[in-house]
Design a protein around this motif. Structure first.
Motif, mmCIF file in Angstrom:
data_model
loop_
_atom_site.group_PDB
_atom_site.id
_atom_site.type_symbol
_atom_site.label_atom_id
_atom_site.label_comp_id
_atom_site.label_asym_id
_atom_site.label_seq_id
_atom_site.Cartn_x
_atom_site.Cartn_y
_atom_site.Cartn_z
ATOM 1 N N PHE A 6 16.418 -10.141 -66.961
ATOM 2 C CA PHE A 6 16.236 -10.402 -68.369
ATOM 3 C C PHE A 6 15.306 -11.593 -68.496
ATOM 4 O O PHE A 6 15.641 -12.707 -68.093
ATOM 5 C CB PHE A 6 17.580 -10.703 -69.050
ATOM 6 N N HIS A 8 13.101 -14.192 -70.808
ATOM 7 C CA HIS A 8 13.047 -14.741 -72.160
ATOM 8 C C HIS A 8 12.391 -16.108 -72.146
ATOM 9 O O HIS A 8 12.052 -16.637 -71.095
ATOM 10 C CB HIS A 8 14.443 -14.791 -72.789
ATOM 11 N N CYS A 14 15.379 -14.633 -78.440
ATOM 12 C CA CYS A 14 15.683 -14.422 -77.024
ATOM 13 C C CYS A 14 17.127 -14.800 -76.693
ATOM 14 O O CYS A 14 17.810 -14.088 -75.960
ATOM 15 C CB CYS A 14 14.742 -15.242 -76.154
ATOM 16 N N GLU A 18 19.948 -12.377 -75.260
ATOM 17 C CA GLU A 18 20.608 -12.691 -73.989
ATOM 18 C C GLU A 18 22.130 -12.629 -74.152
ATOM 19 O O GLU A 18 22.821 -12.014 -73.331
ATOM 20 C CB GLU A 18 20.202 -14.074 -73.497
ATOM 21 N N GLN A 19 22.649 -13.241 -75.190
ATOM 22 C CA GLN A 19 24.098 -13.240 -75.417
ATOM 23 C C GLN A 19 24.626 -11.826 -75.574
ATOM 24 O O GLN A 19 25.635 -11.462 -74.962
ATOM 25 C CB GLN A 19 24.439 -14.082 -76.645
ATOM 26 N N VAL A 34 18.896 -13.772 -65.145
ATOM 27 C CA VAL A 34 18.293 -14.270 -66.380
ATOM 28 C C VAL A 34 17.173 -15.229 -66.004
ATOM 29 O O VAL A 34 17.389 -16.187 -65.261
ATOM 30 C CB VAL A 34 19.339 -14.975 -67.268
ATOM 31 N N HIS A 36 14.361 -17.675 -67.591
ATOM 32 C CA HIS A 36 13.861 -18.418 -68.753
ATOM 33 C C HIS A 36 12.441 -18.865 -68.403
ATOM 34 O O HIS A 36 12.249 -19.817 -67.650
ATOM 35 C CB HIS A 36 14.765 -19.607 -69.018
ATOM 36 N N PRO A 56 11.993 -11.169 -75.785
ATOM 37 C CA PRO A 56 12.851 -10.860 -74.658
ATOM 38 C C PRO A 56 12.593 -9.457 -74.113
ATOM 39 O O PRO A 56 12.217 -8.549 -74.851
ATOM 40 C CB PRO A 56 14.259 -10.971 -75.232
#
Length: 81
Positions: A6, A8, A14, A18-19, A34, A36, A56
């Motif tokens: 993922f 972002h 984003c 993500e959440q 994840v 970033h 995202p």
């Protein structure tokens, strides 16, 4: 287990994606990474190679799923340089 990435940039769009994603994907089936891009600019090459155009985005089995629209990868890369 299937790897999922993922990507972002930390923007509100984003973070919300993500959440939701982390709550939705079955972690017994997916190994979720994840990334970033605002904090780890070294991962831009990985995102580009995977075919990510905007964040995202979720990449699973070499398939990119662009989620909503937070920012284009080109814009982020320009800001990271």
């Amino acid at each position: 287990m299937t790897k999922a990435f993922f990507y972002h940039a930390g923007c509100p769009v984003c973070v919300s994606a993500e959440q939701q994603l982390l709550e939705t994907l079955d972690r017994s089936r997916f190994d979720i990474h994840v990334v970033h891009l605002g904090q780890d600019a070294a991962k831009f090459a990985d995102a580009e190679q995977a075919g990510v155009l905007s964040v995202p985005a979720l990449v699973v089995n070499n398939t990119v799923f662009h989620i909503n629209f937070g920012a284009s990868l080109a814009d982020l890369k320009g800001g990271a340089a």
